[in-house]
Scaffold this motif. Sequence first.
Motif, PDB file in Angstrom:
ATOM      1  N   ALA A   1      -7.055   3.934   1.421  1.00 33.04           N
ATOM      2  CA  ALA A   1      -7.689   3.017   0.479  1.00 33.04           C
ATOM      3  C   ALA A   1      -8.654   3.718  -0.463  1.00 33.04           C
ATOM      4  O   ALA A   1      -8.933   3.224  -1.560  1.00 33.04           O
ATOM      5  CB  ALA A   1      -8.427   1.916   1.231  1.00 33.04           C
TER       6      ALA A   1
ATOM      7  N   LEU B   1      -7.951  -3.283  -5.484  1.00 30.17           N
ATOM      8  CA  LEU B   1      -8.017  -4.484  -4.656  1.00 30.17           C
ATOM      9  C   LEU B   1      -9.226  -5.344  -5.018  1.00 30.17           C
ATOM     10  O   LEU B   1      -9.194  -6.565  -4.883  1.00 30.17           O
ATOM     11  CB  LEU B   1      -8.068  -4.101  -3.176  1.00 30.17           C
ATOM     12  CG  LEU B   1      -8.038  -5.247  -2.156  1.00 30.17           C
ATOM     13  CD1 LEU B   1      -6.741  -6.054  -2.289  1.00 30.17           C
ATOM     14  CD2 LEU B   1      -8.188  -4.709  -0.747  1.00 30.17           C
TER      15      LEU B   1
ATOM     16  N   LEU C   1      -6.966   2.744  -4.204  1.00 29.65           N
ATOM     17  CA  LEU C   1      -6.448   1.413  -3.905  1.00 29.65           C
ATOM     18  C   LEU C   1      -7.575   0.395  -3.804  1.00 29.65           C
ATOM     19  O   LEU C   1      -7.466  -0.728  -4.305  1.00 29.65           O
ATOM     20  CB  LEU C   1      -5.641   1.454  -2.601  1.00 29.65           C
ATOM     21  CG  LEU C   1      -4.957   0.178  -2.108  1.00 29.65           C
ATOM     22  CD1 LEU C   1      -3.767   0.528  -1.226  1.00 29.65           C
ATOM     23  CD2 LEU C   1      -5.903  -0.741  -1.332  1.00 29.65           C
ATOM     24  N   LEU C   2      -8.677   0.764  -3.150  1.00 30.83           N
ATOM     25  CA  LEU C   2      -9.764  -0.187  -2.934  1.00 30.83           C
ATOM     26  C   LEU C   2     -10.313  -0.721  -4.241  1.00 30.83           C
ATOM     27  O   LEU C   2     -10.604  -1.915  -4.358  1.00 30.83           O
ATOM     28  CB  LEU C   2     -10.886   0.469  -2.124  1.00 30.83           C
ATOM     29  CG  LEU C   2     -12.088  -0.429  -1.805  1.00 30.83           C
ATOM     30  CD1 LEU C   2     -11.653  -1.630  -0.977  1.00 30.83           C
ATOM     31  CD2 LEU C   2     -13.166   0.362  -1.078  1.00 30.83           C
TER      32      LEU C   2
ATOM     33  N   ALA D   1       0.815  -1.214   0.000  1.00 29.53           N
ATOM     34  CA  ALA D   1       0.000   0.000   0.000  1.00 29.53           C
ATOM     35  C   ALA D   1       0.845   1.259   0.000  1.00 29.53           C
ATOM     36  O   ALA D   1       0.362   2.338  -0.370  1.00 29.53           O
ATOM     37  CB  ALA D   1      -0.935   0.005   1.207  1.00 29.53           C
TER      38      ALA D   1
ATOM     39  N   THR E   1      -9.435   0.206   8.052  1.00 38.14           N
ATOM     40  CA  THR E   1      -9.359  -1.227   7.835  1.00 38.14           C
ATOM     41  C   THR E   1      -8.558  -1.811   8.985  1.00 38.14           C
ATOM     42  O   THR E   1      -7.373  -1.495   9.150  1.00 38.14           O
ATOM     43  CB  THR E   1      -8.692  -1.555   6.494  1.00 38.14           C
ATOM     44  OG1 THR E   1      -9.405  -0.884   5.443  1.00 38.14           O
ATOM     45  CG2 THR E   1      -8.718  -3.042   6.232  1.00 38.14           C
TER      46      THR E   1
ATOM     47  N   ASN F   1      -9.105   4.622   6.353  1.00 37.03           N
ATOM     48  CA  ASN F   1      -9.730   4.419   5.045  1.00 37.03           C
ATOM     49  C   ASN F   1      -9.249   5.416   4.007  1.00 37.03           C
ATOM     50  O   ASN F   1      -9.398   5.186   2.801  1.00 37.03           O
ATOM     51  CB  ASN F   1     -11.255   4.526   5.170  1.00 37.03           C
ATOM     52  CG  ASN F   1     -11.861   3.326   5.877  1.00 37.03           C
ATOM     53  OD1 ASN F   1     -11.244   2.277   5.977  1.00 37.03           O
ATOM     54  ND2 ASN F   1     -13.076   3.490   6.383  1.00 37.03           N
TER      55      ASN F   1
END
Length: 298
Positions: A209, A141, A137-138, A104, A165, A206
């Motif tokens: 992400a 993912l 990023l989420l 990350a 997270t 968060n």
Amino acid sequence: MTVIKTVFVLVHGGWHDRSTWNKVTPILDANGFSALTLDLPGAGVNAIAPPSLGLFPFDPATFATEPSPSAGMTQLERTEAVVELVEEAAALSGGKVILVGHSAGGMTVSAVAERIPTLLSAVVYIAGFMVPNGMPLLAMLQHETMSSALSPGLFVGDPVAIGATRINPGSTDEAYRSLLKASFYDDVSEAEFAHAASHLHYDESNAGALAPSEITPERFGSVPRHYVRTTRDCAVPLAGQDHMIATMDGAIGGKTTTHTLESSHSPFLSQPAKLSTILIEISTSSQAERVGAEGLVA
């Protein structure tokens, strides 16, 4: 005339801290390089554990629902912290800095490369999230190429409600600890795993992400980029790594130079010598390119 050797700035990944690099920095130092590390905002010495961990007996329901003390941490804070460290490194090296991000930490590496591209001779992702402009990023993912990742099985509670997270690296549950090792450290010893797990923090805001990548071909795209592929990775699967490489090359232009290690998500623990060799080779090639273009540094 002398050539100033490279300074590396090493950025850890999610839930980790600067101790990530403890096996790598001595090798770089022994080869005449310098390496600067940090605990990102919200990580390491800057992490605040969920208050419920101080309660006895431990209440899993409270732990899974209480708001995170790290919920307010922003991606900008992390970007600013690394920009400051790169500027420090540039002062030491005459501007020749190689910025390295794990997992990350790739999101921060990209943001920094966009901010200060002229201070970087290369940017390196180690199983890192390297995502195109506008994507968080989420979203990456959740791409199908990441479907075999084990790490989401570690998440505790609802990230939206918690504001982060959350994982539980202090868990004594045998199945949970086995999953933690399989996710991040599958090819390290039990003793090394226990030591690494003791340095993990509980909450990743968060913001990291959800913040979309903000990069441009003119700035980020001007920095040579490298990607260290980890073929036994169960946190960022190899298919996902290759998807990110292809997606970035298509979106930003240019070509990412790839390197491959037969390792888990944590080659800095399981193969520090091989990883360091790759970093040194990247430095050597970057330095040769710069000397060819500008001549030797006085």
